[in-house]
Design an enzyme around this catalytic site. Structure first.
Site: not given
Length: 599
Positions: A2, A47, A69, A71, A91, A249, A350-351
């Site tokens: 967000c 969301s 903003n 997780e 969360d 990716l 992504s790595g």
């Protein structure tokens, strides 16, 4: 994923809402605002978990407001130990409950990526996550303003002025170093920092430092591999939790293959995406990615871009970045995310971080080798020789530093050295002047229990090269398309474990990513494990020259006089011949920003 935004103090409602609207791409699913005479506290929501309206932000509980903003991957685990009447499955609510139990130390219990704005009465707390995945900017003028991106604060500046420290640190290290931004008056939190604002004043504090981990706790290679394997698997599993479709990716390398191999282990076959270039197959990783996808049994979508695609998208990318970031890969990555968005995905794996944690760059080993020269008993003549025989080559600079007894490694992103800047710029730049931007980090390293220089390499790269360069790029280009990017290698528990291992286990056999390759040997083919590292390379300089966009550097310099024209011409010619390409791209990006914001 967000956007957070807020103003404490006097504000114009229309102007505040217009600034907030500039962040809609970060959270197009809902806009929430709480406001009174001296408070504008807002949120743009994307969301991902619990899309129900009950989880819309800002969340309010008693006199607490939250705009968050990111997780929190362990929020379900935390819920079990928090005595709180939960109303949602999100969360976000867990953050409030954790704050009520632990105060500002609640952040120590979070596992994830976050930029948090928490207002408790008249006290505002801003937190940036431990490894800098999520951005947080602020300005303390007549009112205090904070936001997830610079573009929402810039309208409140009385006038646009370039911050000199941002310019100088950008030329040295690819991006402005904290707390500086290119807009004078606007600052950013560094990774692992939080800010307390009350009674009109602000104080920035540090709540996390990788160097606080005790070194050499693990000295056995098998034990190191087993512990890292467990944490890597756990990190990837945590990041597979979402209420929306997830993609990944896929290059031809070990990092993305590792993420997808573990995703399969945890029951998810992620659709994968790979980039290719229409005119320049030598930059392609499509064949290697196809081989990895076939071995793992994954669906792989190849996205091919042309010079026109690259040039047409460049302005959008520069607008997304808000300020200069010297990474030409931002443009093809933007186009890749554009395709992923069109296919309906809101989360991408992504790595990032693997190279810095597991020593994946060959130059780490070159630096370690050169460090040994500092122990030479008779090096005065070498010191005099290097001082008297200047060379533009980076190896000359490395040896000079060793014989001058100054800091050798200054991030993997170091581009213009101080001596190069002095020759190029119309100002006096003293040798080692750029060290002031690394000093807080080096001071912490020298005060810590860690002494192996390879730990310094990882530490400064995670804080500057990753957090301010790669992760800034990833955040902006993914969020420009309303996509959340997740980086499981940058789980703080995994990073702490690496820092607790005897550093020699990472490099003593002379093999890049030695520990990771041993972890993945049973799961990937030798072809993938031994494949030469290619990185996210692309034909940016060919495109820049062919399109004649490179001329902008000279045009802007004629108006600003920042650089000596003859030396600038030398650099441009060198880039045309294949040398100093990254230097010139940095000057081009800088010129674009100056033209738009200052001229």
């Amino acid at each position: 994923m967000c956007a957070v935004f807020g103003i404490i103090g006097e504000y114009n409602e229309s102007k505040a809402k217009k600034a907030l609207s500039l962040l809609v791409h970060r959270g197009p699913d809902y806009c929430g605002i709480v406001q009174n005479e001296r408070l504008f506290f807002a949120h743009q929501r994307l969301s991902i978990v619990d899309s129900n309206s009950r989880s819309h932000q800002p969340l309010k509980h008693q006199n607490i407001l939250l705009s968050f903003n990111g997780e929190i991957y362990n929020f379900k685990e935390l819920k079990k130990e928090l005595a709180f009447d939960f109303k949602t499955q999100s969360d976000s609510e867990v953050i409030i409950a954790a704050y009520l139990k632990w105060g500002v130390d609640f952040v120590q219990h979070l596992r994830g990526m976050f930029a948090i704005a928490l207002l408790d009465g008249k006290t505002l707390y801003l937190f940036r996550d431990r490894l800098g995945k999520k951005p947080l900017y602020y300005m303390n003028d007549s009112s205090f303003i904070f936001a997830s991106e610079l573009k929402a604060i810039v309208p409140f500046l009385k006038k646009n002025e370039m911050d000199e420290d941002a310019l100088m640190s950008y030329l040295s290290f690819l991006s402005p170093t904290p707390p500086f931004t290119f807009f004078k008056g606007i600052k950013k939190l560094a990774a692992g920092e939080y800010l307390v604002h009350e009674n009109g004043s602000s104080q920035v504090k540090r709540y996390f430092d990788l160097l606080s981990v005790k070194p050499n706790i693990i000295t056995d290679r098998d034990e190191a591999i087993d512990s890292l394997k467990r944490l890597l698997s756990e990190s990837i599993e945590l990041r597979l939790n979402a209420d929306v479709p997830i993609a990944s990716l896929l290059s031809g390398g070990i990092d993305s293959a590792t993420i997808n191999a573990y995703a399969l282990k945890h029951g998810q076959s992620l659709p994968t995406y790979t980039l290719g270039y229409q005119e320049y197959a030598k930059y392609d990783e499509r064949e290697n990615a196809k081989e990895s996808a076939e071995f793992l049994g994954l669906k792989n979508t190849q996205v091919e871009i042309s010079q026109n695609d690259f040039i047409d998208a460049s302005e959008k990318v520069f607008d997304s970045m808000d300020e200069p970031i010297n990474d030409p890969a931002a443009i093809p990555l933007y186009l890749l995310f554009e395709k992923i968005k069109a296919d309906g995905y809101k989360v991408v794996m992504s790595g990032e971080g693997s190279d810095e944690l597991f020593l994946g760059y060959k130059h780490y080993f070159e630096y370690l080798d050169i460090e040994g020269a500092s122990n030479l008993a008779h090096k005065n003549w070498l010191k005099k020789y290097f001082r008297a025989n200047f060379s533009m080559n980076r190896e000359w600079e490395w040896y000079k530093r060793i014989f001058d007894d100054t800091l050798l490694f200054r991030t993997s992103g170091e581009k213009f050295t101080d001596l190069q800047k002095n020759m190029l710029m119309r100002r006096n730049v003293k040798d080692n002047q750029s060290l002031k931007y690394l000093k807080p980090y080096r001071d912490r390293f020298e005060a810590s229990a860690h002494s192996d220089e390879s730990i310094w390499y990882s530490y400064i790269d995670l804080n500057i090269f990753q957090a301010e360069h790669f992760l800034t790029k990833l955040d902006r280009v993914s969020m420009a398309h309303s996509i959340e990017s997740r980086t499981p290698f940058l789980d703080h528990k995994l990073a702490q474990k690496v820092f607790s291992i005897d550093p020699k286990l990472r490099y003593e056999d002379g093999i890049t990513k030695s520990l990771l390759k041993k972890i993945m040997k049973p799961k990937l083919t030798d072809s993938i494990l031994k494949r030469k590292k290619k990185g996210f390379s692309n034909p940016y300089m060919e495109y820049l020259i062919n399109s004649k966009k490179i001329e902008l550097i000279k045009d802007v310099n004629e108006q600003t006089g920042l650089f000596k024209s003859d030396k600038l011409d030398e650099y441009i010619q060198s880039a045309s011949n294949g040398s100093f390409k990254h230097h010139i791209w940095g000057l081009y990006v800088l010129s674009v920003w100056i033209k738009k914001q200052l001229l």
